[in-house]
Design a protein around this motif. Structure first.
Motif, short mmCIF file in Angstrom:
data_model
loop_
_atom_site.label_atom_id
_atom_site.label_comp_id
_atom_site.label_asym_id
_atom_site.label_seq_id
_atom_site.Cartn_x
_atom_site.Cartn_y
_atom_site.Cartn_z
N CYS A 135 96.68 18.42 14.56
CA CYS A 135 98.03 19.00 14.61
C CYS A 135 99.04 17.92 15.00
CB CYS A 135 98.10 20.12 15.64
SG CYS A 135 96.92 21.45 15.39
N ARG A 136 100.20 18.00 14.41
CA ARG A 136 101.31 17.16 14.84
C ARG A 136 101.74 17.60 16.24
NH1 ARG A 136 106.44 18.18 11.46
NH2 ARG A 136 104.92 17.94 9.78
N ASN A 137 102.25 16.69 17.01
CA ASN A 137 102.80 17.03 18.32
C ASN A 137 103.85 18.13 18.13
OD1 ASN A 137 104.46 17.03 20.73
ND2 ASN A 137 103.47 15.09 21.26
N GLU A 155 99.20 16.94 10.50
CA GLU A 155 99.73 15.60 10.39
C GLU A 155 100.03 15.31 8.92
OE1 GLU A 155 100.70 13.42 12.36
OE2 GLU A 155 99.64 13.53 14.28
N THR A 156 101.15 14.65 8.65
CA THR A 156 101.59 14.40 7.27
C THR A 156 100.52 13.73 6.44
OG1 THR A 156 103.86 14.18 8.04
CG2 THR A 156 103.35 13.32 5.85
N ASP A 182 109.61 23.16 8.88
CA ASP A 182 108.16 23.32 8.75
C ASP A 182 107.78 24.78 8.53
OD1 ASP A 182 107.32 20.60 9.14
OD2 ASP A 182 107.80 20.83 11.27
N ASN A 189 107.56 17.65 17.81
CA ASN A 189 108.11 17.04 16.59
C ASN A 189 108.28 18.05 15.45
OD1 ASN A 189 108.17 14.46 17.76
ND2 ASN A 189 106.03 14.08 17.19
#
Length: 217
Positions: A50-52, A34-35, A60, A55
């Motif tokens: 973790c980001r989804n 996540e940012t 990345d 997305n």
């Protein structure tokens, strides 16, 4: 604890320890942090959500920060680390990278990586490169463009540019967070009691103070 339970506990420790001695295998394709958590902590195996995955984008998984060297330090050395803090796509993949540049006569001081083996590829230049094993035997030679050297996990190693032009090395690690202990800084810049260092290295108080000023972080 009964003898039977103690034996079972010891067997479990023996069985599981090897699996804990290196980066764990990922349990999904990738984990872009996540940012808001994407900081230097990312490289330290803290629990970062973790980001989804829907997305995630190709950006990345691309890093362009190795095109140019950084600024040389007093030793004529500069290094650019590529770990999940800089390159989110590496997160949980058990690997990292570094670009190291040495000016003419530049030195990458003796150091070691407690959590990783390193393999170094000379892109340009002539480099005196080596490591020291646990019997204090030195394995060192001059390696040039296109040659590769490996430094086993946890062993002290070093490089020095012995050519007449700047040298560039690319290093790869089998951990996303190899860690780095630079020997001069660890010894003289860490606050170890002066009396111990004076006795260990045969230094006077004045000599020790000079070294401490030079290697203080």
């Amino acid at each position: 604890m009964s003898l039977k339970l103690t034996v079972i506990f010891v067997i479990c420790l023996i069985h599981f320890y090897p699996t804990m001695s290196s980066d764990p295998d990922p349990v999904q394709d990738f984990c872009i942090p996540e940012t808001k958590h994407n900081s230097s902590r990312t490289a330290r195996f803290t629990e970062v959500p973790c980001r989804n995955s829907s997305n995630a984008t190709v950006d990345d998984f691309v890093f362009d920060g190795l095109k140019r060297p950084g600024s040389f330090n007093a030793m004529g050395f500069t290094g650019i680390s590529v770990n999940p803090a800089a390159f989110p796509g590496l997160n949980t993949l058990g690997m990292s990278f570094v670009r190291a540049d040495l000016d003419v006569g530049g030195v990458n001081v003796p150091h070691y990586h407690p959590r990783a083996t390193e393999i170094a590829f000379v892109l340009e230049g002539m480099v005196y490169s080596g490591f020291i094993d646990s019997t204090n035997r030195v394995f060192a030679k001059v390696i040039g463009k296109g040659e590769v050297m490996v430094y086993p996990k946890g062993l002290v190693h070093f490089q020095m540019n012995v050519g007449d032009s700047p040298a560039t090395i690319y290093g790869s690690f089998n951990s996303q967070n190899p860690g780095t202990e630079k020997i001069p800084i660890a010894i003289f810049g860490s606050g170890i009691k002066g009396e111990l260092l004076e006795k260990a290295f045969g230094l006077s108080a004045k000599e020790l103070e000079m070294l401490r000023r030079k290697f203080s972080p």
